[in-house]
Design a protein around this motif. Structure first.
Motif, short mmCIF file in Angstrom:
data_model
loop_
_atom_site.label_atom_id
_atom_site.label_comp_id
_atom_site.label_asym_id
_atom_site.label_seq_id
_atom_site.Cartn_x
_atom_site.Cartn_y
_atom_site.Cartn_z
N GLY A 54 0.78 -1.23 0.00
CA GLY A 54 0.00 0.00 0.00
C GLY A 54 0.81 1.27 0.00
N VAL A 55 2.10 1.21 -0.30
CA VAL A 55 2.93 2.42 -0.33
C VAL A 55 3.38 2.66 -1.77
CG1 VAL A 55 5.04 3.52 0.52
CG2 VAL A 55 3.70 2.06 2.04
N TYR A 56 3.25 3.91 -2.20
CA TYR A 56 3.59 4.30 -3.56
C TYR A 56 4.61 5.43 -3.54
CZ TYR A 56 -0.41 1.57 -4.91
OH TYR A 56 -1.28 0.53 -5.09
N LEU A 57 5.42 5.51 -4.59
CA LEU A 57 6.35 6.62 -4.76
C LEU A 57 5.74 7.63 -5.71
CD1 LEU A 57 9.65 4.60 -5.24
CD2 LEU A 57 9.01 5.96 -3.24
N ILE A 58 5.93 8.91 -5.41
CA ILE A 58 5.40 9.99 -6.23
C ILE A 58 6.39 11.15 -6.15
CG2 ILE A 58 4.04 11.01 -4.37
CD1 ILE A 58 1.80 11.44 -6.49
N ASN A 59 6.32 12.06 -7.12
CA ASN A 59 7.23 13.21 -7.08
C ASN A 59 6.84 14.18 -5.97
OD1 ASN A 59 4.87 13.85 -8.70
ND2 ASN A 59 5.88 15.73 -9.28
N GLU A 60 7.83 14.85 -5.45
CA GLU A 60 7.58 15.87 -4.42
C GLU A 60 6.83 17.02 -5.05
OE1 GLU A 60 10.22 18.85 -1.63
OE2 GLU A 60 11.08 16.95 -2.25
N PHE A 61 5.78 17.49 -4.38
CA PHE A 61 4.97 18.58 -4.93
C PHE A 61 5.84 19.80 -5.18
CE2 PHE A 61 2.04 22.13 -4.87
CZ PHE A 61 1.05 21.65 -5.72
N GLY A 62 5.68 20.38 -6.35
CA GLY A 62 6.41 21.59 -6.69
C GLY A 62 7.65 21.36 -7.55
N LEU A 63 8.14 20.12 -7.62
CA LEU A 63 9.29 19.84 -8.47
C LEU A 63 8.84 19.67 -9.90
CD1 LEU A 63 11.46 17.17 -6.59
CD2 LEU A 63 11.93 19.59 -6.90
N GLY A 64 9.61 20.22 -10.83
CA GLY A 64 9.36 19.95 -12.24
C GLY A 64 9.75 18.53 -12.55
N PHE A 65 9.14 17.95 -13.56
CA PHE A 65 9.47 16.57 -13.93
C PHE A 65 10.95 16.45 -14.27
CE2 PHE A 65 5.29 14.34 -15.30
CZ PHE A 65 4.67 14.74 -14.13
N ASP A 66 11.54 17.50 -14.80
CA ASP A 66 12.96 17.46 -15.15
C ASP A 66 13.85 17.56 -13.92
OD1 ASP A 66 12.20 20.10 -14.69
OD2 ASP A 66 13.62 20.90 -16.15
N GLU A 67 13.28 17.80 -12.75
CA GLU A 67 14.04 17.89 -11.50
C GLU A 67 13.95 16.62 -10.65
OE1 GLU A 67 13.72 22.41 -10.09
OE2 GLU A 67 11.77 21.43 -10.32
N VAL A 68 13.09 15.71 -11.04
CA VAL A 68 12.87 14.49 -10.24
C VAL A 68 14.07 13.56 -10.38
CG1 VAL A 68 11.42 12.45 -9.94
CG2 VAL A 68 10.36 14.65 -10.42
N CYS A 69 14.52 13.07 -9.24
CA CYS A 69 15.57 12.04 -9.24
C CYS A 69 15.16 10.96 -8.23
CB CYS A 69 16.94 12.64 -8.92
SG CYS A 69 17.07 13.43 -7.33
N ALA A 70 15.86 9.85 -8.27
CA ALA A 70 15.50 8.72 -7.42
C ALA A 70 15.44 9.09 -5.94
CB ALA A 70 16.47 7.57 -7.65
N SER A 71 16.35 9.95 -5.51
CA SER A 71 16.43 10.27 -4.09
C SER A 71 15.37 11.25 -3.59
CB SER A 71 17.82 10.83 -3.77
OG SER A 71 18.03 12.04 -4.46
N ASN A 72 14.68 11.97 -4.49
CA ASN A 72 13.68 12.91 -3.99
C ASN A 72 12.24 12.46 -4.25
OD1 ASN A 72 13.24 13.68 -6.68
ND2 ASN A 72 14.39 15.57 -6.50
N LEU A 73 12.05 11.20 -4.64
CA LEU A 73 10.70 10.66 -4.73
C LEU A 73 10.18 10.42 -3.32
CD1 LEU A 73 11.30 8.22 -7.68
CD2 LEU A 73 9.74 10.17 -7.69
N VAL A 74 8.89 10.67 -3.11
CA VAL A 74 8.29 10.63 -1.79
C VAL A 74 7.40 9.39 -1.66
CG1 VAL A 74 6.75 11.87 -0.20
CG2 VAL A 74 8.28 13.14 -1.73
N PRO A 75 7.59 8.58 -0.60
CA PRO A 75 6.68 7.45 -0.39
C PRO A 75 5.39 7.93 0.27
CG PRO A 75 8.43 7.42 1.25
CD PRO A 75 8.70 8.59 0.33
N LEU A 76 4.26 7.51 -0.28
CA LEU A 76 2.96 7.85 0.29
C LEU A 76 2.13 6.59 0.45
CD1 LEU A 76 1.82 10.99 -1.74
CD2 LEU A 76 2.58 10.92 0.61
N PRO A 77 1.45 6.44 1.60
CA PRO A 77 0.54 5.30 1.74
C PRO A 77 -0.69 5.53 0.88
CG PRO A 77 0.46 6.70 3.68
CD PRO A 77 1.52 7.26 2.79
N SER A 78 -1.24 4.46 0.33
CA SER A 78 -2.44 4.61 -0.48
C SER A 78 -3.64 4.78 0.45
CB SER A 78 -2.63 3.39 -1.38
OG SER A 78 -2.87 2.24 -0.59
N ALA A 79 -4.63 5.42 -0.07
CA ALA A 79 -5.88 5.58 0.67
C ALA A 79 -7.00 5.44 -0.35
CB ALA A 79 -5.93 6.94 1.36
N ALA A 80 -7.70 4.35 -0.28
CA ALA A 80 -8.70 4.04 -1.31
C ALA A 80 -9.73 5.14 -1.48
CB ALA A 80 -9.38 2.72 -0.97
N ALA A 81 -10.16 5.76 -0.40
CA ALA A 81 -11.23 6.74 -0.50
C ALA A 81 -10.73 8.12 -0.89
CB ALA A 81 -11.97 6.82 0.83
#
Length: 97
Positions: A54-81
């Motif tokens: 139930g944990v997903y990786l997503i980009n940090e809010f505010g980063l451009g896609f060209d700024e995303v790297c492996a180390s700044n991806l954020v783990p978030l728990p899923s929430a069905a609702a």
């Protein structure tokens, strides 16, 4: 007739590590930026974290896609609702007025 180089029967797939998923997802963000698929603030890509139910990786809010790297991806728990947008809002730092 030449058969396949490898078949799934002869080469079982090894479990992926979180690091491998991070590197691949960061590469996907970079490719999306090159293709122009990063045109809105709520556009995102995500990937499940291996071994963390139930944990997903997503980009940090505010980063451009060209700024995303492996180390700044954020783990978030899923929430069905609530969905990713609500999770993203909760993960955003508060901004001064």
């Amino acid at each position: 007739h030449a058969g396949p180089i490898m078949s799934s029967a002869s080469a079982p797939r090894q479990p992926r590590t979180e690091r491998e998923v991070r590197v691949d997802l960061a590469a996907a963000y970079r490719l999306a930026a090159l293709a122009g698929w990063d045109d809105t603030v709520y556009t995102h890509l995500s990937a499940r974290v291996p071994g963390r139910s139930g944990v997903y990786l997503i980009n940090e809010f505010g980063l451009g896609f060209d700024e995303v790297c492996a180390s700044n991806l954020v783990p978030l728990p899923s929430a069905a609702a609530s969905g990713v947008t609500s999770q993203r809002r909760a993960a955003m730092p508060s901004r001064p007025p």
